[in-house]
Design an enzyme around this catalytic site. Sequence first.
Site, PDB file in Angstrom:
ATOM      1  N   LYS A 193     -28.944 -73.849  38.574  1.00  0.00           N
ATOM      2  CA  LYS A 193     -30.318 -73.483  38.231  1.00  0.00           C
ATOM      3  C   LYS A 193     -31.041 -74.606  37.502  1.00  0.00           C
ATOM      4  CE  LYS A 193     -30.206 -68.661  39.063  1.00  0.00           C
ATOM      5  NZ  LYS A 193     -30.062 -67.300  38.589  1.00  0.00           N
ATOM      6  N   ARG A 245     -21.848 -65.508  39.541  1.00  0.00           N
ATOM      7  CA  ARG A 245     -22.387 -65.745  40.887  1.00  0.00           C
ATOM      8  C   ARG A 245     -22.581 -67.244  41.054  1.00  0.00           C
ATOM      9  NH1 ARG A 245     -27.355 -66.513  43.147  1.00  0.00           N
ATOM     10  NH2 ARG A 245     -27.757 -65.550  45.170  1.00  0.00           N
TER      11      ARG A 245
HETATM   12  N1  PMM Z   1     -30.119 -65.726  41.193  1.00  0.00           N
HETATM   13  C1  PMM Z   1     -30.627 -66.013  42.408  1.00  0.00           C
HETATM   14  C2  PMM Z   1     -30.532 -65.092  43.448  1.00  0.00           C
HETATM   15  N2  PMM Z   1     -29.912 -63.907  43.265  1.00  0.00           N
HETATM   16  N3  PMM Z   1     -28.776 -62.394  41.867  1.00  0.00           N
HETATM   17  C3  PMM Z   1     -28.297 -62.072  40.657  1.00  0.00           C
HETATM   18  N4  PMM Z   1     -27.697 -60.847  40.469  1.00  0.00           N
HETATM   19  N5  PMM Z   1     -28.372 -62.928  39.605  1.00  0.00           N
HETATM   20  C4  PMM Z   1     -28.959 -64.147  39.711  1.00  0.00           C
HETATM   21  O1  PMM Z   1     -29.016 -64.876  38.700  1.00  0.00           O
HETATM   22  C5  PMM Z   1     -29.507 -64.522  40.983  1.00  0.00           C
HETATM   23  C6  PMM Z   1     -29.394 -63.593  42.049  1.00  0.00           C
HETATM   24  C7  PMM Z   1     -31.315 -67.325  42.643  1.00  0.00           C
HETATM   25  O2  PMM Z   1     -30.411 -68.348  42.830  1.00  0.00           O
HETATM   26  P1  PMM Z   1     -30.045 -69.009  44.281  1.00  0.00           P
HETATM   27  O3  PMM Z   1     -31.332 -69.258  45.005  1.00  0.00           O
HETATM   28  O4  PMM Z   1     -29.290 -70.228  43.941  1.00  0.00           O
HETATM   29  O5  PMM Z   1     -29.201 -68.028  45.043  1.00  0.00           O
END
Ligand code: PMM
Length: 281
Positions: free
Chosen positions: A215, A255
């Site tokens: 991030k 995640r």
């Molecule tokens: N961050 C992203 C997408 N989905 N879901 C949860 N539960 N928590 C998060 O922090 C989260 C998510 C965005 O990140 P990406 O684009 O790298 O997937």
Amino acid sequence: MFAPIGRPRVMGIVNVTPDSFSDGGRFLATDDAVSHGHELLADGADILDIGGESTRPGATRPLVGDELARVIPVIEELVGAGAVISVDTMRAEVAEAAVAAGARIVNDVSGGLADPRILEVVADSEAAYVAMHWRAHGATMQRFTEYADGVVASVRAELEARLDAGLAAGIPEGRIVLDPGLGFSKTADQNWELLRGLDRVADLGRPILVGASRKAFLGLLLADGDGRPRPVGERESAHAAITVHLARAGVWCTRVHDVRATRDVLAAAQRLDDLERRDQQ
Ligand code: PMM
């Protein structure tokens, strides 16, 4: 799915989007997404999180039909391979189709705010529900970073409201997971405050999921002398320190993009914790 295993579960990210900031749409095609999923499983992912909508700041939303076309074939294939699948969606219609295709977790970054019917869909299924802290869609979310009571207390209170909404819709408490939503309507400093204050979110009594991988706040932490953020693919070593912190904080799930690196870090942290426990006896 919630039985203790001595470390956080590792959720590997499979973004089936043309515009995800972190993998640049490399896995748009179904076959590519499925093979990426297999790689993450081989690296030790406990769960695969499959998403067809980019939530990056400024992103525009896909049509529901496009989102379904992106994620459902990938879910079907990977469920067929025996993987535990989470669907990353804010839409009831997508959650419903994903659960019908075998997804066992609905990961809703809006915690039921974007499409409240998603709560009923989850209640009518046997899926677990991840309610993330969220205030607005990607196009405007960074306008909402004011937290009257401080970020930790405010996020805790807003998550408690989402927990109550899930319960009111009939989702059993034992199936709800909470997530502080790093990067969503948060400044870099606020993300660090939330990581530091995870125990105050955990005291809501539900398992915690955290997504810090790649991030922007890590890019800023590691910015070069001219203030240019560290590129997305070069943030893993800082993320490793966060992984150790999450393990110590007892989170249920992290995640991540790089499953192998995360499992390696957790293995080393676990080994040291085992010795510490031995010496305390
Ligand atoms: N961050 C992203 C997408 N989905 N879901 C949860 N539960 N928590 C998060 O922090 C989260 C998510 C965005 O990140 P990406 O684009 O790298 O997937």
